[in-house]
Design a protein around this motif. Structure first.
Motif, PDB file in Angstrom:
ATOM      1  N   ALA A 144      49.695  22.289 -40.711  1.00 45.22           N
ATOM      2  CA  ALA A 144      48.327  22.088 -40.241  1.00 45.22           C
ATOM      3  C   ALA A 144      48.226  20.734 -39.553  1.00 45.22           C
ATOM      4  O   ALA A 144      48.644  19.713 -40.105  1.00 45.22           O
ATOM      5  CB  ALA A 144      47.343  22.165 -41.403  1.00 45.22           C
ATOM      6  N   VAL A 145      47.659  20.738 -38.355  1.00 47.58           N
ATOM      7  CA  VAL A 145      47.511  19.533 -37.544  1.00 47.58           C
ATOM      8  C   VAL A 145      46.033  19.253 -37.322  1.00 47.58           C
ATOM      9  O   VAL A 145      45.276  20.155 -36.930  1.00 47.58           O
ATOM     10  CB  VAL A 145      48.197  19.713 -36.169  1.00 47.58           C
ATOM     11  CG1 VAL A 145      48.061  18.453 -35.322  1.00 47.58           C
ATOM     12  CG2 VAL A 145      49.654  20.097 -36.335  1.00 47.58           C
ATOM     13  N   ARG A 146      45.622  18.017 -37.571  1.00 46.91           N
ATOM     14  CA  ARG A 146      44.296  17.614 -37.115  1.00 46.91           C
ATOM     15  C   ARG A 146      44.417  17.237 -35.636  1.00 46.91           C
ATOM     16  O   ARG A 146      45.422  16.662 -35.211  1.00 46.91           O
ATOM     17  CB  ARG A 146      43.767  16.417 -37.899  1.00 46.91           C
ATOM     18  CG  ARG A 146      42.319  16.091 -37.493  1.00 46.91           C
ATOM     19  CD  ARG A 146      41.802  14.783 -38.037  1.00 46.91           C
ATOM     20  NE  ARG A 146      40.447  14.546 -37.528  1.00 46.91           N
ATOM     21  CZ  ARG A 146      39.801  13.400 -37.587  1.00 46.91           C
ATOM     22  NH1 ARG A 146      40.382  12.336 -38.131  1.00 46.91           N
ATOM     23  NH2 ARG A 146      38.584  13.287 -37.094  1.00 46.91           N
ATOM     24  N   HIS A 147      43.405  17.570 -34.860  1.00 46.78           N
ATOM     25  CA  HIS A 147      43.414  17.245 -33.432  1.00 46.78           C
ATOM     26  C   HIS A 147      43.626  15.736 -33.201  1.00 46.78           C
ATOM     27  O   HIS A 147      43.360  14.914 -34.086  1.00 46.78           O
ATOM     28  CB  HIS A 147      42.102  17.680 -32.777  1.00 46.78           C
ATOM     29  CG  HIS A 147      40.887  17.010 -33.364  1.00 46.78           C
ATOM     30  ND1 HIS A 147      40.494  15.735 -33.030  1.00 46.78           N
ATOM     31  CD2 HIS A 147      39.988  17.441 -34.285  1.00 46.78           C
ATOM     32  CE1 HIS A 147      39.411  15.404 -33.701  1.00 46.78           C
ATOM     33  NE2 HIS A 147      39.082  16.430 -34.482  1.00 46.78           N
ATOM     34  N   GLY A 148      44.075  15.388 -32.004  1.00 46.67           N
ATOM     35  CA  GLY A 148      44.203  13.986 -31.630  1.00 46.67           C
ATOM     36  C   GLY A 148      42.856  13.309 -31.520  1.00 46.67           C
ATOM     37  O   GLY A 148      41.795  13.953 -31.596  1.00 46.67           O
ATOM     38  N   GLN A 149      42.891  11.983 -31.326  1.00 47.41           N
ATOM     39  CA  GLN A 149      41.633  11.230 -31.237  1.00 47.41           C
ATOM     40  C   GLN A 149      40.725  11.844 -30.167  1.00 47.41           C
ATOM     41  O   GLN A 149      41.135  12.068 -29.031  1.00 47.41           O
ATOM     42  CB  GLN A 149      41.898   9.778 -30.874  1.00 47.41           C
ATOM     43  CG  GLN A 149      40.634   8.922 -30.874  1.00 47.41           C
ATOM     44  CD  GLN A 149      40.829   7.575 -30.195  1.00 47.41           C
ATOM     45  OE1 GLN A 149      41.151   7.496 -29.022  1.00 47.41           O
ATOM     46  NE2 GLN A 149      40.670   6.500 -30.960  1.00 47.41           N
TER      47      GLN A 149
END
Length: 225
Positions: free
Chosen positions: A9-14
């Protein structure tokens, strides 16, 4: 049917909103765009590219085979940039509304300081309901997000049976995936909150062990160094 063998699972970039909140320095902020309008910053795109390079460096037995993504532009852009940096084509992509960020309803455009300043009655409601159950007007509680994630994971069990999955989404989604996988009692959110904040472009990995998802790494940003 055993479900996915591995989930990253990846959180979106800034995002532009993340940057605006950071630059507010804790002062009251009313942000002028909604979830469907917020894109990545230049830093966010560089972070997403770093995610892609990290995925490219995984062993074939660990690399994702299928992708599920939030419908919001900042998540979809994160995957698009990461995919280019990875250099992979043809991975099946499913955009699932249940992976959207927690909806804050009437409070969506306000940071914490602005809520305290303009909506003190909401602070009172929050304190009375507790963090897990508090639902802003027109928005969602953490419990509501858990309900939709449990439904998503039930469907994923069949749709990605025996496969390695990449999820690109948001901080609340990543945090509450850990809650669901760990079997933490509902309303005992404090036990999960010790893992916050979920950082932009962080990677969290689970693998299937004896019928349950076991965490291997969580909120990892070493690839961004």
């Amino acid at each position: 049917m055993s479900g996915p063998t591995r989930i990253i699972a990846v959180r979106h970039g800034q995002s532009e909103a993340n940057l605006a909140h950071e630059l507010s320095g804790g002062r009251p902020l009313v942000y002028d765009r909604g979830d469907h309008e917020v894109a990545l910053t230049d830093l966010g795109r560089r972070q997403a590219a770093a995610v892609g390079r990290t995925l490219a460096g995984l062993a074939a037995a660990d690399a994702p085979e299928v992708v599920w993504c939030s419908p919001y532009p900042r998540a979809r852009e994160t995957w698009a940039v990461a995919q280019r940096a990875w250099g992979v084509a043809g991975l099946p992509l499913t955009v699932d509304d249940r992976l959207r960020d927690r909806e804050m309803g009437a409070l969506a455009r306000y940071n914490r300081a602005a809520v305290v300043e303009r909506f003190p009655e909401e602070v009172t409601r929050f304190l009375a309901a507790g963090e897990y159950s508090y639902r802003p007007a027109g928005g969602e509680s953490f419990g509501d997000v858990v309900v939709r994630l449990r439904a998503f994971l039930a469907d994923l069990r069949e749709a990605a049976d025996g496969r390695r999955v990449l999820i690109v989404a948001h901080d609340a989604v990543v945090l509450l995936l850990r809650h669901v996988f760990a079997g933490t009692p509902d309303a005992a959110l404090a036990e999960i909150h010790r893992f916050t904040p979920i950082l932009n472009a962080s990677l969290s990995t689970w693998r299937a062990v004896d019928g349950r998802m076991e965490v291997q790494a969580f909120n990892d940003v070493t690839h961004l160094a």
